[in-house]
Design an enzyme around this catalytic site. Structure first.
Site, PDB file in Angstrom:
ATOM      1  N   LYS A 139      60.767  39.048  41.202  1.00 32.79           N
ATOM      2  CA  LYS A 139      59.800  38.714  40.144  1.00 32.79           C
ATOM      3  C   LYS A 139      58.805  37.655  40.640  1.00 32.79           C
ATOM      4  O   LYS A 139      57.590  37.786  40.452  1.00 32.79           O
ATOM      5  CB  LYS A 139      60.562  38.190  38.909  1.00 32.79           C
ATOM      6  CG  LYS A 139      59.697  37.569  37.842  1.00 32.79           C
ATOM      7  CD  LYS A 139      58.845  38.593  37.143  1.00 32.79           C
ATOM      8  CE  LYS A 139      57.810  37.945  36.250  1.00 32.79           C
ATOM      9  NZ  LYS A 139      56.918  38.918  35.638  1.00 32.79           N
ATOM     10  N   CYS A 182      51.727  33.133  34.079  1.00 35.38           N
ATOM     11  CA  CYS A 182      52.624  33.752  35.066  1.00 35.38           C
ATOM     12  C   CYS A 182      52.157  33.469  36.486  1.00 35.38           C
ATOM     13  O   CYS A 182      52.812  32.759  37.237  1.00 35.38           O
ATOM     14  CB  CYS A 182      52.666  35.266  34.854  1.00 35.38           C
ATOM     15  SG  CYS A 182      52.998  35.699  33.164  1.00 35.38           S
TER      16      CYS A 182
HETATM   17  N1  SAJ Z   1      42.275  37.540  38.626  1.00 40.12           N
HETATM   18  C1  SAJ Z   1      41.246  37.332  39.549  1.00 40.12           C
HETATM   19  N2  SAJ Z   1      40.867  38.373  40.347  1.00 40.12           N
HETATM   20  C2  SAJ Z   1      41.471  39.608  40.256  1.00 40.12           C
HETATM   21  C3  SAJ Z   1      42.522  39.793  39.320  1.00 40.12           C
HETATM   22  C4  SAJ Z   1      42.908  38.742  38.517  1.00 40.12           C
HETATM   23  O1  SAJ Z   1      40.672  36.248  39.666  1.00 40.12           O
HETATM   24  O2  SAJ Z   1      41.050  40.501  40.996  1.00 40.12           O
HETATM   25  C5  SAJ Z   1      42.704  36.404  37.756  1.00 40.12           C
HETATM   26  C6  SAJ Z   1      42.517  36.662  36.273  1.00 40.12           C
HETATM   27  O3  SAJ Z   1      41.194  36.395  35.866  1.00 40.12           O
HETATM   28  C7  SAJ Z   1      43.523  35.697  35.681  1.00 40.12           C
HETATM   29  C8  SAJ Z   1      44.663  35.718  36.695  1.00 40.12           C
HETATM   30  O4  SAJ Z   1      44.107  36.244  37.889  1.00 40.12           O
HETATM   31  O5  SAJ Z   1      42.991  34.385  35.600  1.00 40.12           O
HETATM   32  C9  SAJ Z   1      45.890  36.518  36.286  1.00 40.12           C
HETATM   33  O6  SAJ Z   1      45.522  37.734  35.671  1.00 40.12           O
HETATM   34  P1  SAJ Z   1      46.266  39.137  35.960  1.00 40.12           P
HETATM   35  O7  SAJ Z   1      45.625  40.191  35.143  1.00 40.12           O
HETATM   36  O8  SAJ Z   1      46.302  39.379  37.420  1.00 40.12           O
HETATM   37  O9  SAJ Z   1      47.780  38.895  35.531  1.00 40.12           O
HETATM   38  P2  SAJ Z   1      48.574  38.338  34.213  1.00 40.12           P
HETATM   39  O10 SAJ Z   1      48.844  36.879  34.428  1.00 40.12           O
HETATM   40  O11 SAJ Z   1      47.965  38.738  32.924  1.00 40.12           O
HETATM   41  O12 SAJ Z   1      49.966  39.178  34.342  1.00 40.12           O
HETATM   42  C10 SAJ Z   1      50.742  39.086  35.537  1.00 40.12           C
HETATM   43  C11 SAJ Z   1      51.069  40.512  36.041  1.00 40.12           C
HETATM   44  N3  SAJ Z   1      51.623  40.449  37.393  1.00 40.12           N
HETATM   45  C12 SAJ Z   1      51.104  41.144  38.425  1.00 40.12           C
HETATM   46  O13 SAJ Z   1      50.125  41.875  38.312  1.00 40.12           O
HETATM   47  C13 SAJ Z   1      51.786  41.008  39.748  1.00 40.12           C
HETATM   48  C14 SAJ Z   1      52.057  41.179  35.082  1.00 40.12           C
HETATM   49  O14 SAJ Z   1      52.451  42.449  35.562  1.00 40.12           O
HETATM   50  C15 SAJ Z   1      53.297  40.282  34.896  1.00 40.12           C
HETATM   51  O15 SAJ Z   1      54.241  40.868  33.988  1.00 40.12           O
HETATM   52  C16 SAJ Z   1      52.827  38.967  34.316  1.00 40.12           C
HETATM   53  O16 SAJ Z   1      51.934  38.352  35.268  1.00 40.12           O
HETATM   54  C17 SAJ Z   1      54.059  38.101  34.043  1.00 40.12           C
HETATM   55  O17 SAJ Z   1      54.479  38.011  32.864  1.00 40.12           O
HETATM   56  O18 SAJ Z   1      54.672  37.611  35.002  1.00 40.12           O
END
Ligand code: SAJ
Length: 402
Positions: free
Chosen positions: A201, A255
């Site tokens: 995880k 997360c």
């Molecule tokens: N982000 C970027 N560039 C990208 C993608 C995301 O800057 O190309 C930023 C987003 O703007 C945000 C952050 O990253 O600030 C996180 O966003 P996210 O959409 O990547 O993820 P979360 O936090 O909403 O959800 C994550 C997910 N984990 C992964 O994709 C590995 C989700 O599947 C998990 O269940 C969740 O964390 C969790 O609960 O752990």
């Protein structure tokens, strides 16, 4: 089959509801009486598309109810938060408190599962706490660690369709936990041990953090080299084995901005890349704040007046209203602290109001501002047209210009 879910938050409540929809008698436990009342009245205490209707259905059908205390059940699930302390050390006190609460209700043949994101070794620690208090249960209950991996906003689909990792204390625990999840999970169930599942995880979110850090570092390099980072990444991604993510103003949420620290604090000497990725992503937010502050100062010097500034977005990612660990919120706060009597318009189209920030309409703010700072890539911002008469700092690629 009766299951007790400890924690009715973003993950515990949807999982409990889905389980109830699949023929399991479910009790959901939370320490917050307001959450318990709201849930029993069929109302969600957070936004998740489609979930409230399902909640109403399972409450009405009598297959789900919320309570402040657990009841004897066949299976217990710990789905409580694991925040971090000031020094980024994981705080597993909620997991421990929830475990201690269920101990008196455990019976021979029960299944005990931790779903909360946890540092490596947490399941073993909880097993020790259980058997210290109830030695007669040794070898008589099954214990597993089964993390969730759903994306807020798409929880109902992902809870059912995502693959899951099932880490058991022993083979029998893997089998019984898998039998439970098989009731509602259509994705594959992957058996392993508890420690591997715990690190898996943390690895998933650290991997994404590192990939975003790579994109963010490129964006800073491109700024200095006067190269369009969006074009660069698009071109690099034409390589069949390259898949670079998108830069932004940092990484937020509850997360990805937190979980890598659970590895870094436990393995400080070994986790160089994971720690550096966290630093790069945090630095990107600081860098965006500095860029904004400098643009305001330059405008004041060249125009001999203060600019109107529009800060576009507060949420931690596009098209949501969640501000937890939001880099956009951090940047807005820094800019306001620096220019406390300036004309700064704050925009968050997914919120009606905010208790600290006075919010402006996005079209009005864009129209009025001399300097526009795009912090979150909300879809509505993409309906705006580029304006040559404004200073535009596009940190999240709304227009994908330099
Ligand atoms: N982000 C970027 N560039 C990208 C993608 C995301 O800057 O190309 C930023 C987003 O703007 C945000 C952050 O990253 O600030 C996180 O966003 P996210 O959409 O990547 O993820 P979360 O936090 O909403 O959800 C994550 C997910 N984990 C992964 O994709 C590995 C989700 O599947 C998990 O269940 C969740 O964390 C969790 O609960 O752990």
């Amino acid at each position: 089959m009766k299951a007790c879910f400890m924690g009715l938050g973003y993950i515990g409540l949807p999982t409990a509801i889905i389980a109830a929809k699949h023929g399991i008698q479910v009790i959901g436990v939370d320490i917050n009486p307001e959450v318990v009342d709201k849930t029993n009245n069929g109302c969600l205490h957070f936004i998740e598309p489609g979930l409230e209707d399902m909640l109403k259905e399972v409450v009405r059908d009598g297959v789900f109810h919320a309570a402040l205390k657990p009841e004897h059940s066949d299976a217990f699930f710990i789905v409580v938060p694991t925040p971090f302390c000031g020094n980024h050390e994981p705080d597993i006190s909620y997991v421990e408190a929830a475990t201690r609460t269920v101990i008196p209700f455990l019976e021979e043949g029960n299944l005990f599962v931790i779903e909360s994101t946890s540092p490596v070794g947490t399941t073993d620690k909880m097993a020790k706490i259980i058997f210290d208090e109830r030695p007669e249960l040794k070898g008589k209950i099954k214990i597993a660690y089964c993390p969730e991996r759903v994306l807020p906003g798409n929880v109902i689909y992902e809870l059912v369709h995502n693959d899951r990792v099932i880490g058991g204390m022993d083979e029998a625990s893997v089998k019984i936990a898998s039998d439970f999840y098989r009731i509602f999970v259509q994705g594959e169930l992957h058996p392993t041990n508890c420690k591997t599942a715990e690190l898996c995880k943390l690895t998933e979110n650290s991997s994404r953090d590192s990939q975003i850090a790579f994109a963010n570092e490129l964006s800073i390099i491109c700024d200095k080299a006067d190269i369009n980072v969006w074009e660069l990444i698009k071109l690099a991604n034409k390589h069949p084995r390259v898949n670079i993510l998108q830069p932004g103003c940092g990484v937020g949420g509850h997360c990805i901005a937190i979980d890598p620290y659970f590895i870094a604090t436990e393995f400080p000497a070994e986790s160089k890349m994971i720690s550096t990725a966290r630093e790069v992503n945090n630095y990107k937010s600081f860098w965006c704040a500095e860029k904004t502050i400098n643009a305001i100062l330059e405008f004041e010097i060249s125009h001999k007046r203060k600019p109107v500034v529009a800060m576009m977005g507060l949420a931690f990612k596009p098209d949501i209203d969640d501000l937890r660990e939001s880099p956009a919120k951090y940047i807005v706060t820094k800019v306001i602290q620096k220019f406390n009597n300036a004309d700064i318009l704050i925009v968050e189209p997914n919120l009606k109001e905010h208790k600290i920030f006075k919010l402006s309409d996005y079209r009005e703010a864009y129209c009025r501002a001399d300097i526009v700072v795009f912090l979150t890539a909300h879809s509505v911002f993409k309906t705006l047209s580029w304006r040559d008469d404004k200073v535009i700092l596009d940190f999240c690629g709304i227009f994908r210009k330099k």
